[in-house]
Design a protein around this motif. Sequence first.
Motif, short mmCIF file in Angstrom:
data_model
loop_
_atom_site.label_atom_id
_atom_site.label_comp_id
_atom_site.label_asym_id
_atom_site.label_seq_id
_atom_site.Cartn_x
_atom_site.Cartn_y
_atom_site.Cartn_z
N HIS A 39 0.82 -1.21 0.00
CA HIS A 39 0.00 0.00 0.00
C HIS A 39 0.86 1.27 0.00
N GLY A 40 1.87 1.29 0.85
CA GLY A 40 2.76 2.46 0.90
C GLY A 40 3.56 2.64 -0.38
N ASP A 41 3.92 1.53 -1.01
CA ASP A 41 4.70 1.61 -2.25
C ASP A 41 3.84 2.08 -3.42
N ILE A 42 2.56 1.69 -3.43
CA ILE A 42 1.65 2.22 -4.44
C ILE A 42 1.46 3.73 -4.24
N THR A 43 1.37 4.13 -2.97
CA THR A 43 1.28 5.55 -2.65
C THR A 43 2.49 6.32 -3.18
N THR A 44 3.68 5.75 -2.94
CA THR A 44 4.92 6.39 -3.40
C THR A 44 4.97 6.44 -4.92
N ALA A 45 4.60 5.35 -5.58
CA ALA A 45 4.64 5.31 -7.04
C ALA A 45 3.68 6.34 -7.64
N GLY A 46 2.48 6.45 -7.07
CA GLY A 46 1.53 7.44 -7.56
C GLY A 46 2.00 8.86 -7.37
N THR A 47 2.65 9.12 -6.22
CA THR A 47 3.17 10.46 -5.96
C THR A 47 4.33 10.79 -6.91
N PHE A 48 5.19 9.81 -7.18
CA PHE A 48 6.26 10.03 -8.15
C PHE A 48 5.70 10.25 -9.55
N PHE A 49 4.59 9.60 -9.86
CA PHE A 49 3.95 9.80 -11.16
C PHE A 49 3.47 11.25 -11.28
N ALA A 50 2.88 11.78 -10.21
CA ALA A 50 2.47 13.18 -10.21
C ALA A 50 3.69 14.09 -10.36
N PHE A 51 4.77 13.76 -9.67
CA PHE A 51 6.01 14.53 -9.75
C PHE A 51 6.55 14.55 -11.17
N THR A 52 6.48 13.41 -11.85
CA THR A 52 6.96 13.32 -13.24
C THR A 52 6.10 14.18 -14.16
N LEU A 53 4.78 14.13 -13.98
CA LEU A 53 3.89 14.94 -14.81
C LEU A 53 4.11 16.42 -14.59
N LEU A 54 4.35 16.81 -13.34
CA LEU A 54 4.63 18.22 -13.05
C LEU A 54 5.95 18.64 -13.70
N GLY A 55 6.91 17.70 -13.75
CA GLY A 55 8.19 17.99 -14.41
C GLY A 55 8.04 18.16 -15.90
N LEU A 56 6.95 17.64 -16.47
CA LEU A 56 6.65 17.82 -17.90
C LEU A 56 5.80 19.06 -18.14
N ASN A 57 5.73 19.92 -17.11
CA ASN A 57 4.99 21.20 -17.18
C ASN A 57 3.48 21.02 -17.33
N LEU A 58 2.96 19.89 -16.88
CA LEU A 58 1.52 19.71 -16.83
C LEU A 58 0.97 20.45 -15.62
N HIS A 59 -0.20 21.08 -15.78
CA HIS A 59 -0.81 21.80 -14.67
C HIS A 59 -1.09 20.85 -13.51
N TRP A 60 -1.00 21.36 -12.28
CA TRP A 60 -1.10 20.48 -11.12
C TRP A 60 -2.46 19.78 -11.00
N THR A 61 -3.54 20.41 -11.48
CA THR A 61 -4.86 19.77 -11.34
C THR A 61 -4.94 18.47 -12.13
N PRO A 62 -4.69 18.46 -13.46
CA PRO A 62 -4.71 17.18 -14.18
C PRO A 62 -3.60 16.24 -13.72
N ALA A 63 -2.46 16.78 -13.30
CA ALA A 63 -1.37 15.92 -12.84
C ALA A 63 -1.78 15.13 -11.61
#
Length: 215
Positions: A39-63
Motif C-alpha cells: 500500500h505504501g509503495d503504491i502511494t509512493t509510485a503514484g506520488t512520483f507519477f504526479a512529480f513526473t507529470l509536473l516535471g513535464l509542465n503539466l498543470h497540477w490539477t490534471p497531474a
Amino acid sequence: MTNFLQYVVSGLSTGSIYALVALGLALIYRSTRILNFAHGDITTAGTFFAFTLLGLNLHWTPAFLLALLFGAVLAMAFYFCVLIPAQRRDASQLSQIILTIGLGLILQSLVARFGGTEPHSFPFPLSDSKLYTFYGIVVSQLGLGTFITGLFGSLLFYLLVQKTRIGLAMRATSENLQAAQTMGIPTRQILALSWGLAAALGVLAGIFLAPALLL
C-alpha cells in the motif's frame, strides 16, 4: 493552553491525511482479509507519477487527478492479474499477502530506478511557509489544506460506503462473499473497486505529504 492547542491543530493536520492511508488499508483488509504490504509503495509510485507529470509542465490539477487514477489502475491491475489467478489456484491467504510484499519490492525498485534515491522537493500549489494566525494559533497554508483534504476525503469515503448502492455492494461483499454472489453482486468487480479506491486514497495522502516531508 495556546501551546496545547497549537499541538492539537498540528496533529489534526498531519493525522487527517494519515487517516486516508489507514482507510485504504482497512478497506482492503475488510473486503478481502488481505493485509496489503504494497500500500505504501503504491502511494509512493503514484506520488512520483504526479512529480513526473509536473516535471513535464503539466498543470497540477490534471497531474494530481492522473496520479490518483494511476494508483487506482495499478492496484486494480494487481488484483485482476495476480490475485485472482492465485485464488483460482487455491492460494492461501498468507500466499496472497506474500504476493503484496513482492509487488511492494518491485515498485520500490522501479521508483529507485526511474525516480532516483535522492530526495526531491515536490512542487505544490499550497505553501508550507505562508502562515495564518487564529487567536494565537499558527497554521501553514499547506497544513490547512491538508486538514481540509483529509476531512473532505474521509467524508466522501463515508458517504460512498454508507449512502450509495456501490457502498452497499462493498459492505455486502465484505460481510459475506458467497451470499453477495448469490444475490447477483459482481463481487470481483466490487473487490477490484475497493483496491482501486484504497490506492487512490493513499496517493492523495502521498501528494499532500510529499511537499512537507520531501519526496
